[in-house]
Write an enzyme that holds these catalytic residues in place. Structure first.
Site, PDB file in Angstrom:
ATOM      1  N   ARG A   1       0.731  -1.311   0.032  1.00 57.49           N
ATOM      2  CA  ARG A   1      -0.052   0.052   0.052  1.00 57.49           C
ATOM      3  C   ARG A   1       1.040   0.958  -0.040  1.00 57.49           C
ATOM      4  O   ARG A   1       2.098   1.321   0.776  1.00 57.49           O
ATOM      5  CB  ARG A   1      -1.107  -0.049   1.158  1.00 57.49           C
ATOM      6  CG  ARG A   1      -2.008  -0.917   1.262  1.00 57.49           C
ATOM      7  CD  ARG A   1      -3.206  -0.579   0.090  1.00 57.49           C
ATOM      8  NE  ARG A   1      -4.364  -1.429   0.356  1.00 57.49           N
ATOM      9  CZ  ARG A   1      -4.384  -2.475  -0.592  1.00 57.49           C
ATOM     10  NH1 ARG A   1      -3.418  -2.761  -1.465  1.00 57.49           N
ATOM     11  NH2 ARG A   1      -5.494  -3.130  -0.609  1.00 57.49           N
TER      12      ARG A   1
ATOM     13  N   HIS B   1      -0.721   0.508  -9.575  1.00 55.13           N
ATOM     14  CA  HIS B   1      -1.549  -0.504  -8.438  1.00 55.13           C
ATOM     15  C   HIS B   1      -2.155  -1.687  -9.221  1.00 55.13           C
ATOM     16  O   HIS B   1      -3.305  -1.826  -9.022  1.00 55.13           O
ATOM     17  CB  HIS B   1      -2.586   0.315  -7.866  1.00 55.13           C
ATOM     18  CG  HIS B   1      -3.042  -0.263  -6.545  1.00 55.13           C
ATOM     19  ND1 HIS B   1      -3.223   0.098  -5.432  1.00 55.13           N
ATOM     20  CD2 HIS B   1      -2.994  -1.718  -6.369  1.00 55.13           C
ATOM     21  CE1 HIS B   1      -3.675  -0.557  -4.611  1.00 55.13           C
ATOM     22  NE2 HIS B   1      -3.497  -1.980  -4.984  1.00 55.13           N
TER      23      HIS B   1
HETATM   24  P1  NDP Z   1      -1.743 -11.645   4.965  1.00 51.80           P
HETATM   25  O1  NDP Z   1      -2.685 -10.951   6.029  1.00 51.80           O
HETATM   26  O2  NDP Z   1      -1.816 -12.937   4.645  1.00 51.80           O
HETATM   27  O3  NDP Z   1      -0.036 -11.422   5.799  1.00 51.80           O
HETATM   28  C1  NDP Z   1       0.128 -10.381   6.379  1.00 51.80           C
HETATM   29  C2  NDP Z   1       1.639 -10.547   6.686  1.00 51.80           C
HETATM   30  O4  NDP Z   1       2.223  -9.317   7.189  1.00 51.80           O
HETATM   31  C3  NDP Z   1       1.715 -11.488   7.925  1.00 51.80           C
HETATM   32  O5  NDP Z   1       2.991 -12.457   7.681  1.00 51.80           O
HETATM   33  C4  NDP Z   1       1.930 -10.749   9.210  1.00 51.80           C
HETATM   34  O6  NDP Z   1       2.276 -11.468  10.269  1.00 51.80           O
HETATM   35  C5  NDP Z   1       2.588  -9.574   8.845  1.00 51.80           C
HETATM   36  N1  NDP Z   1       2.466  -8.427   9.543  1.00 51.80           N
HETATM   37  C6  NDP Z   1       1.393  -7.619   9.757  1.00 51.80           C
HETATM   38  N2  NDP Z   1       1.361  -6.508  10.758  1.00 51.80           N
HETATM   39  C7  NDP Z   1       2.782  -6.733  11.008  1.00 51.80           C
HETATM   40  C8  NDP Z   1       3.572  -5.943  11.723  1.00 51.80           C
HETATM   41  N3  NDP Z   1       3.169  -4.730  12.599  1.00 51.80           N
HETATM   42  N4  NDP Z   1       4.804  -6.361  11.830  1.00 51.80           N
HETATM   43  C9  NDP Z   1       5.484  -7.228  11.321  1.00 51.80           C
HETATM   44  N5  NDP Z   1       4.686  -8.035  10.430  1.00 51.80           N
HETATM   45  C10 NDP Z   1       3.389  -7.882  10.190  1.00 51.80           C
HETATM   46  O7  NDP Z   1      -1.720 -10.599   3.918  1.00 51.80           O
HETATM   47  P2  NDP Z   1      -1.478 -10.957   2.359  1.00 51.80           P
HETATM   48  O8  NDP Z   1      -0.146 -11.598   2.088  1.00 51.80           O
HETATM   49  O9  NDP Z   1      -2.637 -11.509   1.617  1.00 51.80           O
HETATM   50  O10 NDP Z   1      -1.425  -9.475   1.426  1.00 51.80           O
HETATM   51  C11 NDP Z   1      -0.695  -8.435   1.996  1.00 51.80           C
HETATM   52  C12 NDP Z   1      -1.005  -7.145   1.512  1.00 51.80           C
HETATM   53  O11 NDP Z   1      -0.815  -6.991  -0.146  1.00 51.80           O
HETATM   54  C13 NDP Z   1      -2.493  -6.820   1.364  1.00 51.80           C
HETATM   55  O12 NDP Z   1      -2.772  -6.422   2.707  1.00 51.80           O
HETATM   56  C14 NDP Z   1      -2.654  -5.720   0.558  1.00 51.80           C
HETATM   57  O13 NDP Z   1      -2.439  -4.494   1.021  1.00 51.80           O
HETATM   58  C15 NDP Z   1      -1.555  -5.882  -0.445  1.00 51.80           C
HETATM   59  N6  NDP Z   1      -1.754  -6.187  -1.698  1.00 51.80           N
HETATM   60  C16 NDP Z   1      -1.458  -5.613  -2.777  1.00 51.80           C
HETATM   61  C17 NDP Z   1      -1.797  -5.640  -4.182  1.00 51.80           C
HETATM   62  C18 NDP Z   1      -1.443  -5.041  -5.277  1.00 51.80           C
HETATM   63  O14 NDP Z   1      -1.883  -5.144  -6.423  1.00 51.80           O
HETATM   64  N7  NDP Z   1      -0.530  -4.113  -5.051  1.00 51.80           N
HETATM   65  C19 NDP Z   1      -2.605  -6.877  -4.509  1.00 51.80           C
HETATM   66  C20 NDP Z   1      -3.032  -7.786  -3.246  1.00 51.80           C
HETATM   67  C21 NDP Z   1      -2.436  -7.476  -2.006  1.00 51.80           C
HETATM   68  P3  NDP Z   1       1.934 -12.611  11.039  1.00 51.80           P
HETATM   69  O15 NDP Z   1       2.198 -13.579   9.927  1.00 51.80           O
HETATM   70  O16 NDP Z   1       2.704 -12.673  12.399  1.00 51.80           O
HETATM   71  O17 NDP Z   1       0.398 -12.251  11.231  1.00 51.80           O
HETATM   72  C1  OXD Z   2      -5.714  -5.968  -2.962  1.00 50.13           C
HETATM   73  C2  OXD Z   2      -5.278  -4.998  -4.264  1.00 50.13           C
HETATM   74  O1  OXD Z   2      -5.687  -5.642  -1.766  1.00 50.13           O
HETATM   75  O2  OXD Z   2      -5.520  -5.231  -5.215  1.00 50.13           O
HETATM   76  O3  OXD Z   2      -6.063  -7.080  -3.507  1.00 50.13           O
HETATM   77  O4  OXD Z   2      -4.605  -4.076  -3.735  1.00 50.13           O
END
Ligand code: NDP
Ligand code: OXD
Length: 309
Positions: A224, A272
């Site tokens: 993001r 994006h």
């Molecule tokens: P998940 O919820 O599966 O994974 C999130 C990870 O981040 C987990 O490992 C979590 O730790 C870690 N995390 C969260 N908070 C913290 C913190 N404070 N400190 C350290 N680690 C942290 O999410 P996804 O993998 O499915 O997606 C990640 C992000 O990708 C989405 O939220 C979205 O914003 C972005 N995205 C962007 C897209 C694009 O086109 N640009 C498309 C799809 C997604 P823990 O395992 O310990 O909980």
């Molecule tokens: C998502 C994105 O969060 O596309 O899936 O950004």
């Protein structure tokens, strides 16, 4: 039974085909033609107007079309007692890993430098670095971070990951929590941000973070725009602390006209699109969860609104 769809109108036809072929018993209503709000059982949404979701009194599940739910969680009127399910589906995951592999290789193989050389009509070899001598550090070892790590493994990179809680991922050196961040950054040559946007992770790609990376590191942000402090990123690129960046997301989207990122020669940027939810595979994820709900079974991929992801 009715499902309200409010997302990308261009692909509404694809969604309609995918959803109705899997679940002909569920009536699809495409926003704003919601009909009687009391008849809506489920909502599948991307960026609904703030307050919109509270107007359906019998809503049972809110499905996010995207993996990230920060835009929903920040709606002060979100009905927080209704389960919010984020998007976890194989098409979105595969697309993200493709993009991450592409961007990592771009930086690893000095494409930023060669792009600059080309502008100057300069022909100069840069010594290749073995993949095993580069560490790709992934912030966020969730669904997307772990899959990206798996897809990077065959190239032979050294891999590191940073998460909130400890994670055991074979072949990935794990770091976690605030205490693990500095060591993770010090070990990372190519940093990939795949964190959810929460109060804890906002602005995490800042001057202090860049300074903790080895000089000449690269940053890839596919999570993001709220994760990055753009002035700090530009300063780190201009000082040589960072050699390059790939940015798919921005503090303001679309990126405003005239913003220095548009023309920066050390930034590879995309609007994006690092990955997109694929209606065919995503519809299955949604319908499977509705069937679980109907059968009284626990839902998968429910957001913990306290944690914010
Ligand atoms: P998940 O919820 O599966 O994974 C999130 C990870 O981040 C987990 O490992 C979590 O730790 C870690 N995390 C969260 N908070 C913290 C913190 N404070 N400190 C350290 N680690 C942290 O999410 P996804 O993998 O499915 O997606 C990640 C992000 O990708 C989405 O939220 C979205 O914003 C972005 N995205 C962007 C897209 C694009 O086109 N640009 C498309 C799809 C997604 P823990 O395992 O310990 O909980
Ligand atoms: C998502 C994105 O969060 O596309 O899936 O950004």
């Amino acid at each position: 039974m009715a499902l309200l769809f409010k997302a990308d109108v261009d692909r509404a036809g694809n969604w309609e085909r995918a959803l109705t072929s899997l679940a002909p018993d569920i009536e699809l209503r495409i926003w704003p033609e919601a009909g009687d709000p009391a008849e809506i059982d489920y909502a599948l949404v991307w960026k609904p107007p703030p307050g919109e979701l509270k107007s359906y009194p019998n809503l049972k599940i809110i499905f996010s079309v995207g993996a990230g739910i920060d835009h929903l969680a920040s709606d002060p009127e979100l009905p927080r007692h209704i389960p919010l399910v984020r998007m976890v589906e194989p098409g979105l995951t595969a697309g993200m890993s493709e993009f991450v592999v592409m961007a990592v290789l771009y930086h690893h193989r000095f494409m930023i430098e060669y792009g600059l050389q080309r502008r100057e009509e300069t022909w100069e070899e840069i010594s290749q670095i073995a993949a095993e001598d580069r560490t790709v550090g992934i912030m966020g070892l969730g669904v997307l971070g772990r899959d990206a790590a798996e897809k990077l493994k065959p190239f032979g990179f050294s891999l590191a990951g940073w998460s909130r809680s400890p994670k055991e991922v074979p072949g990935v050196t794990g770091y976690h929590g605030d205490d693990g961040l500095k060591a993770f950054l010090a070990a990372t040559d190519i940093l990939v941000c795949l964190l959810p946007l929460t109060a804890e992770t906002a602005n995490i790609l800042n001057a202090e973070t860049f300074a903790a990376l080895p000089r000449g590191a690269a940053v890839i942000n596919v999570a993001r725009g709220g994760h990055q402090v753009e002035d700090d990123l530009l300063a780190a690129l201009d000082s040589g602390q960072l050699s390059g960046a790939t940015l798919d997301v921005f503090q303001e989207e679309p990126l405003p006209a005239g913003h220095p990122i548009w023309q920066h020669p050390r930034i590879l940027m995309t609007p994006h699109v690092a990955s997109m939810t694929i209606p065919r595979s995503a519809a299955k994820a949604v319908i499977d969860n509705i069937r679980r709900f109907e059968a009284g079974e626990p839902l998968t991929d429910v957001v913990d609104l306290e944690k914010g992801y």
